[in-house]
Write a protein that holds these residues in place. Sequence first.
Motif, PDB file in Angstrom:
ATOM      1  N   GLU A  93       0.987  -2.853   8.446  1.00 54.01           N
ATOM      2  CA  GLU A  93       1.787  -1.682   8.822  1.00 54.01           C
ATOM      3  C   GLU A  93       0.964  -0.396   8.735  1.00 54.01           C
ATOM      4  OE1 GLU A  93       6.306  -2.419   7.515  1.00 54.01           O
ATOM      5  OE2 GLU A  93       4.860  -2.769   5.904  1.00 54.01           O
ATOM      6  N   ILE A  94       0.196  -0.268   7.651  1.00 52.95           N
ATOM      7  CA  ILE A  94      -0.619   0.938   7.472  1.00 52.95           C
ATOM      8  C   ILE A  94      -1.721   0.987   8.516  1.00 52.95           C
ATOM      9  CG2 ILE A  94      -2.109   2.217   5.887  1.00 52.95           C
ATOM     10  CD1 ILE A  94       0.894   2.093   5.108  1.00 52.95           C
ATOM     11  N   ARG A  95      -2.357  -0.148   8.787  1.00 56.14           N
ATOM     12  CA  ARG A  95      -3.405  -0.208   9.804  1.00 56.14           C
ATOM     13  C   ARG A  95      -2.840   0.159  11.185  1.00 56.14           C
ATOM     14  NH1 ARG A  95      -8.665   0.188  10.015  1.00 56.14           N
ATOM     15  NH2 ARG A  95      -9.133  -1.532   8.595  1.00 56.14           N
ATOM     16  N   ARG A  96      -1.620  -0.323  11.476  1.00 55.54           N
ATOM     17  CA  ARG A  96      -0.998  -0.009  12.759  1.00 55.54           C
ATOM     18  C   ARG A  96      -0.745   1.492  12.876  1.00 55.54           C
ATOM     19  NH1 ARG A  96       3.920   0.941  13.693  1.00 55.54           N
ATOM     20  NH2 ARG A  96       4.655  -0.087  11.800  1.00 55.54           N
ATOM     21  N   LEU A  97      -0.243   2.097  11.796  1.00 56.22           N
ATOM     22  CA  LEU A  97      -0.010   3.542  11.816  1.00 56.22           C
ATOM     23  C   LEU A  97      -1.299   4.311  12.089  1.00 56.22           C
ATOM     24  CD1 LEU A  97       2.404   3.981   8.772  1.00 56.22           C
ATOM     25  CD2 LEU A  97       2.939   4.481  11.155  1.00 56.22           C
ATOM     26  N   MET A  98      -2.384   3.822  11.487  1.00 56.09           N
ATOM     27  CA  MET A  98      -3.662   4.515  11.658  1.00 56.09           C
ATOM     28  C   MET A  98      -4.249   4.268  13.041  1.00 56.09           C
ATOM     29  SD  MET A  98      -5.411   3.911   7.949  1.00 56.09           S
ATOM     30  CE  MET A  98      -4.768   4.758   6.493  1.00 56.09           C
ATOM     31  N   THR A  99      -4.074   3.052  13.546  1.00 51.71           N
ATOM     32  CA  THR A  99      -4.651   2.695  14.842  1.00 51.71           C
ATOM     33  C   THR A  99      -3.887   3.333  15.986  1.00 51.71           C
ATOM     34  OG1 THR A  99      -5.424   0.586  13.954  1.00 51.71           O
ATOM     35  CG2 THR A  99      -5.305   0.766  16.335  1.00 51.71           C
ATOM     36  N   ASP A 100      -2.567   3.458  15.838  1.00 47.80           N
ATOM     37  CA  ASP A 100      -1.740   3.979  16.919  1.00 47.80           C
ATOM     38  C   ASP A 100      -1.839   5.488  17.100  1.00 47.80           C
ATOM     39  OD1 ASP A 100      -0.919   1.461  17.460  1.00 47.80           O
ATOM     40  OD2 ASP A 100       1.105   1.665  16.642  1.00 47.80           O
ATOM     41  N   ARG A 101      -2.468   6.181  16.169  1.00 45.86           N
ATOM     42  CA  ARG A 101      -2.594   7.625  16.295  1.00 45.86           C
ATOM     43  C   ARG A 101      -3.607   7.965  17.390  1.00 45.86           C
ATOM     44  NH1 ARG A 101      -7.313   9.649  13.859  1.00 45.86           N
ATOM     45  NH2 ARG A 101      -8.563   7.947  13.054  1.00 45.86           N
ATOM     46  N   PRO A 102      -3.589   9.188  17.918  1.00 50.91           N
ATOM     47  CA  PRO A 102      -4.640   9.601  18.856  1.00 50.91           C
ATOM     48  C   PRO A 102      -6.010   9.566  18.183  1.00 50.91           C
ATOM     49  CG  PRO A 102      -2.793  11.138  18.889  1.00 50.91           C
ATOM     50  CD  PRO A 102      -2.564  10.230  17.724  1.00 50.91           C
ATOM     51  N   HIS A 103      -7.001   9.088  18.902  1.00 49.32           N
ATOM     52  CA  HIS A 103      -8.365   9.024  18.386  1.00 49.32           C
ATOM     53  C   HIS A 103      -9.261   9.934  19.207  1.00 49.32           C
ATOM     54  CE1 HIS A 103      -6.823   5.492  16.389  1.00 49.32           C
ATOM     55  NE2 HIS A 103      -7.960   5.310  15.773  1.00 49.32           N
ATOM     56  N   LEU A 104     -10.144  10.647  18.518  1.00 48.63           N
ATOM     57  CA  LEU A 104     -11.065  11.555  19.190  1.00 48.63           C
ATOM     58  C   LEU A 104     -12.461  10.938  19.210  1.00 48.63           C
ATOM     59  CD1 LEU A 104     -11.055  14.400  20.479  1.00 48.63           C
ATOM     60  CD2 LEU A 104     -11.844  15.281  18.272  1.00 48.63           C
ATOM     61  N   PHE A 105     -13.047  10.840  20.409  1.00 48.51           N
ATOM     62  CA  PHE A 105     -14.380  10.258  20.576  1.00 48.51           C
ATOM     63  C   PHE A 105     -15.324  11.267  21.197  1.00 48.51           C
ATOM     64  CE2 PHE A 105     -11.672   6.517  20.586  1.00 48.51           C
ATOM     65  CZ  PHE A 105     -12.390   5.614  19.823  1.00 48.51           C
ATOM     66  N   LEU A 106     -16.597  11.147  20.813  1.00 45.67           N
ATOM     67  CA  LEU A 106     -17.668  11.890  21.474  1.00 45.67           C
ATOM     68  C   LEU A 106     -18.467  10.882  22.295  1.00 45.67           C
ATOM     69  CD1 LEU A 106     -19.269  14.545  21.850  1.00 45.67           C
ATOM     70  CD2 LEU A 106     -20.671  13.836  19.894  1.00 45.67           C
ATOM     71  N   VAL A 107     -18.584  11.137  23.600  1.00 45.08           N
ATOM     72  CA  VAL A 107     -19.261  10.201  24.506  1.00 45.08           C
ATOM     73  C   VAL A 107     -20.361  10.945  25.255  1.00 45.08           C
ATOM     74  CG1 VAL A 107     -18.982   8.674  26.497  1.00 45.08           C
ATOM     75  CG2 VAL A 107     -17.152   8.852  24.785  1.00 45.08           C
ATOM     76  N   ARG A 108     -21.569  10.359  25.245  1.00 48.26           N
ATOM     77  CA  ARG A 108     -22.676  10.897  26.038  1.00 48.26           C
ATOM     78  C   ARG A 108     -23.114   9.836  27.041  1.00 48.26           C
ATOM     79  NH1 ARG A 108     -27.362  11.829  24.318  1.00 48.26           N
ATOM     80  NH2 ARG A 108     -27.324  10.470  22.477  1.00 48.26           N
TER      81      ARG A 108
ATOM     82  N   ILE B 252       0.844  -1.197   0.000  1.00 49.57           N
ATOM     83  CA  ILE B 252       0.000   0.000   0.000  1.00 49.57           C
ATOM     84  C   ILE B 252       0.873   1.237   0.000  1.00 49.57           C
ATOM     85  CG2 ILE B 252      -1.772   1.301   1.250  1.00 49.57           C
ATOM     86  CD1 ILE B 252      -2.648  -1.344   2.502  1.00 49.57           C
ATOM     87  N   GLU B 253       0.525   2.185  -0.856  1.00 49.05           N
ATOM     88  CA  GLU B 253       1.172   3.491  -0.888  1.00 49.05           C
ATOM     89  C   GLU B 253       0.100   4.519  -0.554  1.00 49.05           C
ATOM     90  OE1 GLU B 253       4.331   3.557  -1.252  1.00 49.05           O
ATOM     91  OE2 GLU B 253       4.712   1.583  -2.142  1.00 49.05           O
ATOM     92  N   VAL B 254       0.333   5.305   0.490  1.00 55.03           N
ATOM     93  CA  VAL B 254      -0.657   6.274   0.956  1.00 55.03           C
ATOM     94  C   VAL B 254      -0.276   7.667   0.465  1.00 55.03           C
ATOM     95  CG1 VAL B 254      -1.820   7.282   2.966  1.00 55.03           C
ATOM     96  CG2 VAL B 254      -1.099   4.881   3.011  1.00 55.03           C
ATOM     97  N   ILE B 255      -1.235   8.329  -0.182  1.00 53.91           N
ATOM     98  CA  ILE B 255      -1.040   9.681  -0.710  1.00 53.91           C
ATOM     99  C   ILE B 255      -2.010  10.632  -0.031  1.00 53.91           C
ATOM    100  CG2 ILE B 255      -1.127  11.139  -2.780  1.00 53.91           C
ATOM    101  CD1 ILE B 255       1.143   9.196  -2.875  1.00 53.91           C
ATOM    102  N   VAL B 256      -1.499  11.730   0.491  1.00 61.23           N
ATOM    103  CA  VAL B 256      -2.347  12.754   1.104  1.00 61.23           C
ATOM    104  C   VAL B 256      -1.858  14.123   0.650  1.00 61.23           C
ATOM    105  CG1 VAL B 256      -3.292  13.666   3.247  1.00 61.23           C
ATOM    106  CG2 VAL B 256      -2.520  11.301   3.155  1.00 61.23           C
ATOM    107  N   ALA B 257      -2.779  14.929   0.144  1.00 63.08           N
ATOM    108  CA  ALA B 257      -2.462  16.302  -0.276  1.00 63.08           C
ATOM    109  C   ALA B 257      -1.238  16.344  -1.184  1.00 63.08           C
ATOM    110  CB  ALA B 257      -2.244  17.196   0.952  1.00 63.08           C
ATOM    111  N   GLY B 258      -1.156  15.369  -2.103  1.00 67.66           N
ATOM    112  CA  GLY B 258      -0.067  15.338  -3.075  1.00 67.66           C
ATOM    113  C   GLY B 258       1.239  14.790  -2.567  1.00 67.66           C
ATOM    114  N   ARG B 259       1.287  14.399  -1.297  1.00 70.21           N
ATOM    115  CA  ARG B 259       2.533  13.898  -0.713  1.00 70.21           C
ATOM    116  C   ARG B 259       2.439  12.414  -0.395  1.00 70.21           C
ATOM    117  NH1 ARG B 259       3.769  17.366   4.373  1.00 70.21           N
ATOM    118  NH2 ARG B 259       5.529  15.931   4.453  1.00 70.21           N
ATOM    119  N   HIS B 260       3.597  11.747  -0.430  1.00 72.70           N
ATOM    120  CA  HIS B 260       3.682  10.320  -0.093  1.00 72.70           C
ATOM    121  C   HIS B 260       3.725  10.211   1.429  1.00 72.70           C
ATOM    122  CE1 HIS B 260       5.837   6.241  -1.032  1.00 72.70           C
ATOM    123  NE2 HIS B 260       4.584   6.094  -0.636  1.00 72.70           N
ATOM    124  N   ALA B 261       2.627   9.747   2.033  1.00 73.08           N
ATOM    125  CA  ALA B 261       2.497   9.786   3.488  1.00 73.08           C
ATOM    126  C   ALA B 261       2.995   8.525   4.176  1.00 73.08           C
ATOM    127  CB  ALA B 261       1.043  10.037   3.876  1.00 73.08           C
ATOM    128  N   ALA B 262       2.841   7.365   3.537  1.00 74.23           N
ATOM    129  CA  ALA B 262       3.238   6.104   4.175  1.00 74.23           C
ATOM    130  C   ALA B 262       3.324   5.011   3.131  1.00 74.23           C
ATOM    131  CB  ALA B 262       2.240   5.715   5.266  1.00 74.23           C
TER     132      ALA B 262
END
Length: 303
Positions: free
Chosen positions: A216-231, A200-210
Amino acid sequence: MSVLQLENVSRWYGNVVAVNGVSMNIGPGVTGLLGPNGAGKSTLIHMMGGFLAPSSGTATLDGEPLWQNPEIYRKLGLVPERETAYDFLTGEQFILAMAKLHKLPDPNAAAKRAIAAVEMEYAQDRTIGNYSKGMKQRIKMASALVHDPPVLLLDEPFNGMDPRQRLQLMDLIRQMAAEGRTILFSSHILEEVERLASQIEVIVAGRHAASGDFREIRRLMTDRPHLFLVRSTDDRKLAAAIIADGSAGSVQLTDKGLKIEATDFQRFTWLLPQVARDSKVRLFEVSPADESLESVFSYLVAK
């Protein structure tokens, strides 16, 4: 075994940078070009297909330049995202015309094989203007396959396909990859890439991101901070318990509920129901607030 190579490739239109300093090698097998809409995927594919000149850098196929090199089309098949077929032709007439343009020794046999490969025999005598979106995608695929190229560039090939058509095309792509072909397909849908691509080659805003395999790509995405809304029935009590645990980077109390930035995604998703139960707080809603591809990939770019 053919290899596409991009070396520090950029493309700009006036002051707009569509692709910025991208380098990658695309070898045999299935490679997924993943990114949100507008990321520059189609621009990259057009440069790899020889239809667009890099503003800087080089794009080659097996060491030969792609730009202004008609000979590369003997090796390369392209399925563009935009409609490119002639609506007044039947499917068979269109594919036969492609076979003749390639000057194949037996264009009729080649057209028949390509149409059969995408399972479009039943509609080959109908005009393309009467095809559904999914059928048009498949006849475009047949046009890319008619000369049996070792390299395929597929720009959002599953757009408009129903589930059965998607499965059939996925099976065809896997089969061609097993034969040793080099296949690049673009998508903004994670599930499509996960099911097909070994690289997998990830492209964001014209740049090679990962770059890497899906894990490996899933780990990069999962390991980032996640924002949740909880009620919940008691947001303040729940916030205090989450802060005490330390699995969240920040907890904000808003009129819509708690905004929680989870720095340890796996621990947080396990912990939240436990904390709610122990605190005798009932959860009404737990929803991700930042799960768009744009936000996920932007985090990768910032790393």
